[in-house]
Design a protein around this motif. Structure first.
Motif, PDB file in Angstrom:
ATOM      1  N   ALA A 185      -6.215  -5.271 -10.326  1.00 31.70           N
ATOM      2  CA  ALA A 185      -4.846  -4.856 -10.026  1.00 31.70           C
ATOM      3  C   ALA A 185      -3.935  -5.154 -11.212  1.00 31.70           C
ATOM      4  N   VAL A 186      -2.741  -4.561 -11.170  1.00 32.50           N
ATOM      5  CA  VAL A 186      -1.702  -4.826 -12.161  1.00 32.50           C
ATOM      6  C   VAL A 186      -0.482  -5.349 -11.419  1.00 32.50           C
TER       7      VAL A 186
ATOM      8  N   ALA B 178      -4.726  -2.009  -7.048  1.00 29.65           N
ATOM      9  CA  ALA B 178      -3.345  -1.691  -6.703  1.00 29.65           C
ATOM     10  C   ALA B 178      -2.415  -2.001  -7.876  1.00 29.65           C
ATOM     11  N   VAL B 179      -1.202  -1.489  -7.768  1.00 28.00           N
ATOM     12  CA  VAL B 179      -0.143  -1.789  -8.728  1.00 28.00           C
ATOM     13  C   VAL B 179       1.028  -2.392  -7.965  1.00 28.00           C
ATOM     14  N   VAL B 180       1.468  -3.550  -8.406  1.00 30.96           N
ATOM     15  CA  VAL B 180       2.644  -4.203  -7.830  1.00 30.96           C
ATOM     16  C   VAL B 180       3.737  -4.149  -8.896  1.00 30.96           C
TER      17      VAL B 180
ATOM     18  N   THR C 289       7.171  -7.371  -3.845  1.00 26.75           N
ATOM     19  CA  THR C 289       6.635  -8.481  -3.052  1.00 26.75           C
ATOM     20  C   THR C 289       5.476  -8.012  -2.189  1.00 26.75           C
ATOM     21  N   VAL C 290       4.407  -8.791  -2.204  1.00 22.64           N
ATOM     22  CA  VAL C 290       3.305  -8.633  -1.248  1.00 22.64           C
ATOM     23  C   VAL C 290       3.263  -9.921  -0.441  1.00 22.64           C
TER      24      VAL C 290
ATOM     25  N   ARG D 292       2.959  -0.741  -4.780  1.00 23.19           N
ATOM     26  CA  ARG D 292       4.044  -1.396  -4.061  1.00 23.19           C
ATOM     27  C   ARG D 292       5.261  -1.485  -4.975  1.00 23.19           C
ATOM     28  N   ALA D 293       6.389  -1.016  -4.465  1.00 29.60           N
ATOM     29  CA  ALA D 293       7.663  -1.136  -5.173  1.00 29.60           C
ATOM     30  C   ALA D 293       8.658  -1.840  -4.271  1.00 29.60           C
TER      31      ALA D 293
END
Length: 286
Positions: free
Chosen positions: A234-235, A249-251, A256-257, A268-269
């Protein structure tokens, strides 16, 4: 040969909505670096820097693009709707002013493991006669498919002579119909092969795949991120917080996760936006 460069960054990025309702596609981060910065860094690797040699066009969420570019390039802010790839150059005709122009799409992710950004596309310029059109390309899966050029698909950069730019109007239009196809029909278009990996980042799947490629075999976590959960392939951007599990995934920066969340094959944005990225795209390689 006197050559300038234009980075096209005015588009809306409709296929990446709702991500691009917050940030223009040119500023979406890949490997924690905005795509526009990657394009400008590639041009710098060719010795093309500063507002006399490099221009960036802006329109959709253009204030964000203008702020990001700052004094690094000449800015062409298009009023109303984006003018397209040909209209954007027509709007810059007085700035181009007789020079050949290297045109790059801000949303093109290019990476050659053997050559740094800039030199990896230098073949476009080598030995150019100043009159023909050159496109950076890779062999297409179907060489006869619509949109191909000599059996290649376009991969983000082209080199155009002033003789074909000077008459482009500052009205909506695209380079395919206005310049490339006529040059091809006249025998004045050449495809220069690109040896590395290419994604156009236009869909969530391609955008995720480009990020995972930028991360290499593992994950890419910004030093300013807070991670107490699990991160795999992920990034994670600056200021992001990951307390749950993140896989492929990209955060985005500042996102926030939460604890107990599982984010897989998605982007996620912020605190509230998750965009599924489904199929992982296959990279383009020559």
């Amino acid at each position: 040969m006197d050559v300038c460069a234009v980075v096209l960054a005015a588009g809306e990025g409709t296929r990446l909505r709702p991500l691009t309702e917050r940030v223009p596609k040119a500023l979406c981060p890949v490997g924690n670096v905005p795509l526009l910065d990657r394009a400008l860094d590639r041009l710098a690797g060719l010795g093309l820097v500063g507002p006399e040699r490099v221009a960036v066009n802006a329109c959709y969420l253009g204030d964000q693009v203008v702020a990001r570019v700052g004094s690094r390039a000449h800015l062409s802010v298009e009023p109303g709707d984006p003018l397209g790839t040909a209209g954007g150059l027509g709007n810059l005709r007085d700035w181009i002013a007789g020079r050949g122009v290297l045109v790059g799409n801000a949303d093109a992710y290019l990476a050659d493991p053997d050559t740094p950004p800039g030199p990896d596309v230098a073949a476009l310029l080598d030995g150019w006669d100043g009159r023909s059109v050159r496109l950076l390309g890779q062999p297409a899966d179907d060489p006869a498919a619509p949109g191909t050029f000599s059996g290649h698909r376009f991969v983000g950069f082209s080199l155009l002579p002033w003789r074909l730019v000077r008459d482009l109007p500052a009205t909506v239009g695209d380079l395919v119909r206005a310049v490339w196809r006529p040059a091809e029909a006249a025998g004045a278009l050449t495809v220069v092969p690109y040896r590395g990996v290419f994604y156009d980042t236009g869909t969530p799947a391609d955008y995720l795949a480009a990020n995972l490629h930028a991360a290499g075999d593992g994950s890419l976590v910004h030093p300013a991120a807070t991670v107490t959960g699990r991160v795999h392939r992920a990034v994670v951007g600056a200021g992001a917080t990951v307390r749950g599990a993140v896989t492929r995934a990209v955060v985005w920066p500042g996102a926030t996760v939460r604890e107990g969340e599982r984010l897989t094959d998605a982007i996620r944005a912020g605190d509230d936006l998750t965009v599924p990225a489904g199929r992982i795209a296959r990279p383009g390689t020559a």
